[in-house]
Design an enzyme around this catalytic site. Structure first.
Site, PDB file in Angstrom:
ATOM      1  N   ASN A  60     126.433  47.991  38.810  1.00  0.00           N
ATOM      2  CA  ASN A  60     125.250  48.029  39.676  1.00  0.00           C
ATOM      3  C   ASN A  60     125.551  47.195  40.913  1.00  0.00           C
ATOM      4  OD1 ASN A  60     122.785  47.891  40.923  1.00  0.00           O
ATOM      5  ND2 ASN A  60     121.806  46.635  39.344  1.00  0.00           N
ATOM      6  N   LYS A  72     123.755  46.791  43.514  1.00  0.00           N
ATOM      7  CA  LYS A  72     122.559  46.228  44.172  1.00  0.00           C
ATOM      8  C   LYS A  72     122.644  46.525  45.684  1.00  0.00           C
ATOM      9  CE  LYS A  72     122.269  43.075  40.332  1.00  0.00           C
ATOM     10  NZ  LYS A  72     121.842  41.819  39.782  1.00  0.00           N
ATOM     11  N   HIS A 110     114.997  48.166  36.860  1.00  0.00           N
ATOM     12  CA  HIS A 110     115.777  46.927  36.920  1.00  0.00           C
ATOM     13  C   HIS A 110     114.830  45.743  37.145  1.00  0.00           C
ATOM     14  CE1 HIS A 110     118.563  43.857  38.275  1.00  0.00           C
ATOM     15  NE2 HIS A 110     119.498  44.552  37.649  1.00  0.00           N
ATOM     16  N   GLU A 165     114.997  43.295  39.019  1.00  0.00           N
ATOM     17  CA  GLU A 165     114.738  42.963  40.431  1.00  0.00           C
ATOM     18  C   GLU A 165     113.663  43.877  41.008  1.00  0.00           C
ATOM     19  OE1 GLU A 165     118.847  43.100  41.557  1.00  0.00           O
ATOM     20  OE2 GLU A 165     119.179  41.261  40.417  1.00  0.00           O
ATOM     21  N   GLU A 179     118.810  43.411  29.775  1.00  0.00           N
ATOM     22  CA  GLU A 179     119.238  42.441  30.785  1.00  0.00           C
ATOM     23  C   GLU A 179     118.263  41.260  30.789  1.00  0.00           C
ATOM     24  OE1 GLU A 179     121.912  44.386  33.950  1.00  0.00           O
ATOM     25  OE2 GLU A 179     119.858  44.577  34.627  1.00  0.00           O
ATOM     26  N   SER A 205     125.482  38.571  33.964  1.00  0.00           N
ATOM     27  CA  SER A 205     126.685  37.739  34.110  1.00  0.00           C
ATOM     28  C   SER A 205     127.834  38.196  33.213  1.00  0.00           C
ATOM     29  CB  SER A 205     126.349  36.262  33.868  1.00  0.00           C
ATOM     30  OG  SER A 205     125.414  35.802  34.834  1.00  0.00           O
TER      31      SER A 205
HETATM   32  P1  13P Z   1     125.100  40.089  37.276  1.00  0.00           P
HETATM   33  O1  13P Z   1     126.221  40.735  36.518  1.00  0.00           O
HETATM   34  O2  13P Z   1     125.461  39.765  38.701  1.00  0.00           O
HETATM   35  O3  13P Z   1     124.507  38.931  36.529  1.00  0.00           O
HETATM   36  O4  13P Z   1     123.940  41.181  37.403  1.00  0.00           O
HETATM   37  C1  13P Z   1     123.519  41.838  36.270  1.00  0.00           C
HETATM   38  C2  13P Z   1     122.635  42.957  36.663  1.00  0.00           C
HETATM   39  O5  13P Z   1     121.523  42.750  37.117  1.00  0.00           O
HETATM   40  C3  13P Z   1     123.152  44.327  36.531  1.00  0.00           C
HETATM   41  O6  13P Z   1     122.136  45.254  36.725  1.00  0.00           O
END
Ligand code: 13P
Length: 232
Positions: free
Chosen positions: A6, A8, A91, A93, A157, A193
């Site tokens: 992802n 982002k 997600h 976010e 997540e 992470s």
């Molecule tokens: P990170 O791997 O940067 O922690 O992000 C995880 C994530 O939100 C994948 O959708």
């Protein structure tokens, strides 16, 4: 095993094309499905560069209507027209910053599946919810709006593990995944992470079917290393 990157809000069209060319040439393991999720504007380049490979291209979100007065949104049909294979939905976010709710996540998921897209639907508790002992309740609520489908995958997540370098322990991931699998019969990815050095242990848990990778998916070498770790 499925490993999805992802991106982002990283990598515009030219960066995405360059990344996908390198990924196409990278040594990826057999038996691991690999997917990248670029921002909308970079999807066409990713699809074009990865055409004829086994690497799939997913969007990061998708609206539930076919079309309409929904400024800033994109429909499943539009994504299909581009050659996009699936989409992330819900997600954290989106939930945290853009008002996504269980109800809108359900609508987006249903519409995307109906249009023939694969879906990675995200669930996971915040730090405050975990500390308050609400993890199971939150996961049950978030999963309850989803119906099993052969094109649906859930990503667990935990919000406190996203972008923090604070990975869930393999046991925490296993327990959450086992709970999710008791509620819905679909593969479950872990996200939060995931890095080359912790991927093998996480992927080694029986209820972990892959990973949704953020930061470590932005670099071809580390993303390919995670894909390799998923095979072993
Ligand atoms: P990170 O791997 O940067 O922690 O992000 C995880 C994530 O939100 C994948 O959708």
């Amino acid at each position: 095993m499925l490993i999805a990157g992802n991106w982002k809000m990283f990598k515009g069209p030219s960066d995405a094309a360059a990344f996908c060319r390198d990924l196409r040439d990278a040594d990826l393991p057999d038996g691991v499905d690999v997917v990248v999720c670029p921002p909308y504007v970079s999807l066409a380049d990713a699809v074009q560069v990865l055409a004829g490979t086994e690497i799939g291209v997913f969007a990061q979100n998708c609206h539930w209507a076919e079309d309409g007065a929904f400024t800033g949104e994109v429909s499943a049909g539009m994504l299909r027209e581009l050659g996009v294979y699936g989409t992330i939905v819900g997600h954290s976010e989106r939930r945290q910053y853009f008002g996504e709710t269980d109800e809108t996540v359900a609508k987006r998921t249903e519409a995307a599946l109906a249009a023939g897209l694969h879906v990675i639907a995200c669930v996971g508790e915040t730090e405050a919810e975990r500390e308050a002992g609400e993890t199971e309740t939150v996961i049950r609520r978030q999963v309850s709006v989803l119906d099993a489908d052969e094109s649906l995958v859930v990503a667990y997540e935990p919000v406190w593990a996203i972008g923090t370098g604070k990975t869930a322990t393999p046991q925490i991931a296993q327990d959450a995944h086992a709970l999710i699998k008791s509620l819905i019969d679909v593969p479950v990815l872990y996200g939060g992470s995931v890095k080359p050095d912790n991927a093998a242990e996480l992927m080694g848990q029986p209820a972990v079917d892959g990973a949704l990778v953020g930061g470590a998916s932005l670099d071809v070498e580390s993303f390919a290393a995670i894909c390799t770790a998923a095979r072993t």
